[in-house]
Design a protein around this motif. Structure first.
Motif, mmCIF file in Angstrom:
data_model
loop_
_atom_site.group_PDB
_atom_site.id
_atom_site.type_symbol
_atom_site.label_atom_id
_atom_site.label_comp_id
_atom_site.label_asym_id
_atom_site.label_seq_id
_atom_site.Cartn_x
_atom_site.Cartn_y
_atom_site.Cartn_z
ATOM 1 N N ILE A 123 0.851 -1.185 0.000
ATOM 2 C CA ILE A 123 0.000 0.000 0.000
ATOM 3 C C ILE A 123 0.893 1.242 0.000
ATOM 4 O O ILE A 123 1.692 1.451 0.913
ATOM 5 N N VAL A 124 0.763 2.067 -1.039
ATOM 6 C CA VAL A 124 1.604 3.256 -1.165
ATOM 7 C C VAL A 124 0.830 4.533 -0.857
ATOM 8 O O VAL A 124 1.432 5.569 -0.562
ATOM 9 N N SER A 125 -0.488 4.474 -0.921
ATOM 10 C CA SER A 125 -1.310 5.639 -0.614
ATOM 11 C C SER A 125 -2.759 5.172 -0.516
ATOM 12 O O SER A 125 -3.053 3.975 -0.592
ATOM 13 N N GLY A 126 -3.658 6.123 -0.344
ATOM 14 C CA GLY A 126 -5.076 5.813 -0.309
ATOM 15 C C GLY A 126 -5.823 6.755 -1.230
ATOM 16 O O GLY A 126 -5.315 7.813 -1.615
ATOM 17 N N ILE A 127 -7.028 6.357 -1.590
ATOM 18 C CA ILE A 127 -7.840 7.194 -2.475
ATOM 19 C C ILE A 127 -9.246 7.298 -1.898
ATOM 20 O O ILE A 127 -9.798 6.316 -1.385
ATOM 21 N N ALA A 128 -9.794 8.504 -1.949
ATOM 22 C CA ALA A 128 -11.167 8.749 -1.506
ATOM 23 C C ALA A 128 -11.971 9.228 -2.706
ATOM 24 O O ALA A 128 -11.566 10.173 -3.387
ATOM 25 N N VAL A 129 -13.081 8.566 -2.964
ATOM 26 C CA VAL A 129 -13.960 8.922 -4.080
ATOM 27 C C VAL A 129 -15.255 9.471 -3.500
ATOM 28 O O VAL A 129 -15.957 8.779 -2.763
ATOM 29 N N LEU A 130 -15.548 10.692 -3.823
ATOM 30 C CA LEU A 130 -16.727 11.373 -3.303
ATOM 31 C C LEU A 130 -17.712 11.585 -4.449
ATOM 32 O O LEU A 130 -17.350 12.115 -5.496
ATOM 33 N N GLN A 131 -18.963 11.129 -4.257
ATOM 34 C CA GLN A 131 -19.983 11.266 -5.294
ATOM 35 C C GLN A 131 -21.189 12.003 -4.737
ATOM 36 O O GLN A 131 -21.667 11.697 -3.638
#
Length: 302
Positions: A155-163
């Motif tokens: 795991i190198v980073s995280g992602i947040a997806v906002l809809q």
């Protein structure tokens, strides 16, 4: 001649080698220092590798982030700081227009939402997906967080997806209201129309039993057939109102027989029917009859 040497692993980055020609060159303090240097070197190399991988991830996600419709995308690092953000909804989430790179959720949002986001980000960085919905600035958003892994699976980073799901929820509420109205309509059909129809059928049958005139009996039989047709139409309307208009079962039906049956249910005056086909079609019989009824009625009236 070969002198003393120290070889220390550097994780996935190789080894650190230190050699000397003097047989007594390395004491315990030298070995301890070498180990400290190796540990620092391994950490530095790992950090460089993580930064390189993160830059690659940023490049890969840049196009997605900038063109994401009806939402926003945030890429964050292990310090929970944003390294990339974009999407159609970004101005709604952060109307200031400032670059949010390097900032944390607590620098952008109220404490309650920031705490929930930070907790969700930590879950993503530990390998767990998460999703929740929240009201923000007059709109409702669905937020999903998940880890970003490199080719090795780390795991190198995280992602947040906002809809933005405000419009979706509005449509769902409207659909629920429509379904309620359809249910009310189905209830009216069931009670307010079927009950008088049942009375009419009963009275017609009672009269028919007392008639001896064949012509009058024929009229009553036609009326009875029309009543039966009305019952089937009511049943169809109830089915459509409650379950939708999908046809579950079909059968091979004669067009000629169907057309003639529909003709009997329509007041056609002096018009006549000529059927010049013997074809069959795959259809629902009652709906096909109803279609012909409408066609004949429109043809006669217009």
């Amino acid at each position: 001649s070969v002198g003393p040497e120290i070889t220390l692993p550097l994780g996935d980055h190789g080894v650190m080698y230190v050699g000397a020609t003097d047989p007594g060159a390395f004491g315990e303090a030298d070995v301890a220092l070498a180990r400290t240097l190796a540990a620092n070197a391994e950490e530095a190399l790992s950090r460089i590798e993580r930064e390189r991988t993160l830059r690659e991830s940023q490049r890969q996600y840049q196009t997605l982030v900038e063109n994401f419709p009806d939402g926003a995308v945030f890429l964050f690092d292990h310090d929970l700081r944003y390294v990339l953000a974009g999407g159609a909804e970004l101005p709604s989430v952060d109307p200031s227009g400032d670059d949010i790179g390097g900032k944390t959720s607590h620098e952008l949002f109220a404490d309650e939402l920031a705490d929930e986001l930070a907790d969700s980000y930590r879950r993503a960085l530990s390998g767990r997906r998460n999703a929740f919905e929240r009201e923000f600035r007059g709109a409702r958003y669905r937020i999903q967080t998940l880890p970003v892994r490199d080719e090795a699976g780390d795991i190198v980073s995280g992602i947040a997806v906002l809809q933005n799901v405000t419009e979706r929820e509005r449509r769902e509420r409207e659909l629920a209201r429509q379904n309620e109205r359809l249910e009310e309509f189905a209830s009216i059909i069931s009670h307010d129309l079927r009950n008088p129809l049942d009375v009419a059928i009963g009275r017609s049958n009672a009269v028919k039993e007392r008639l001896s005139d064949p012509e009058l009996r024929d009229h009553l039989e036609r009326a009875g057939a029309a009543h039966g047709r009305m019952e089937r139409i009511i049943a169809d309307v109830l089915t459509i109102a409650r379950n939708g208009d999908t046809v579950d079962e079909t059968e091979e039906i004669s067009l000629e027989a169907t057309a003639r049956a529909a003709w009997e249910y329509v007041d056609t005056g002096l018009a006549t029917l000529a059927v010049e086909t013997d074809r069959t079609v795959e259809a629902d019989e009652d709906r096909l009859v109803r279609m012909f009824e409408n066609l004949f009625r429109n043809a006669v009236e217009h």
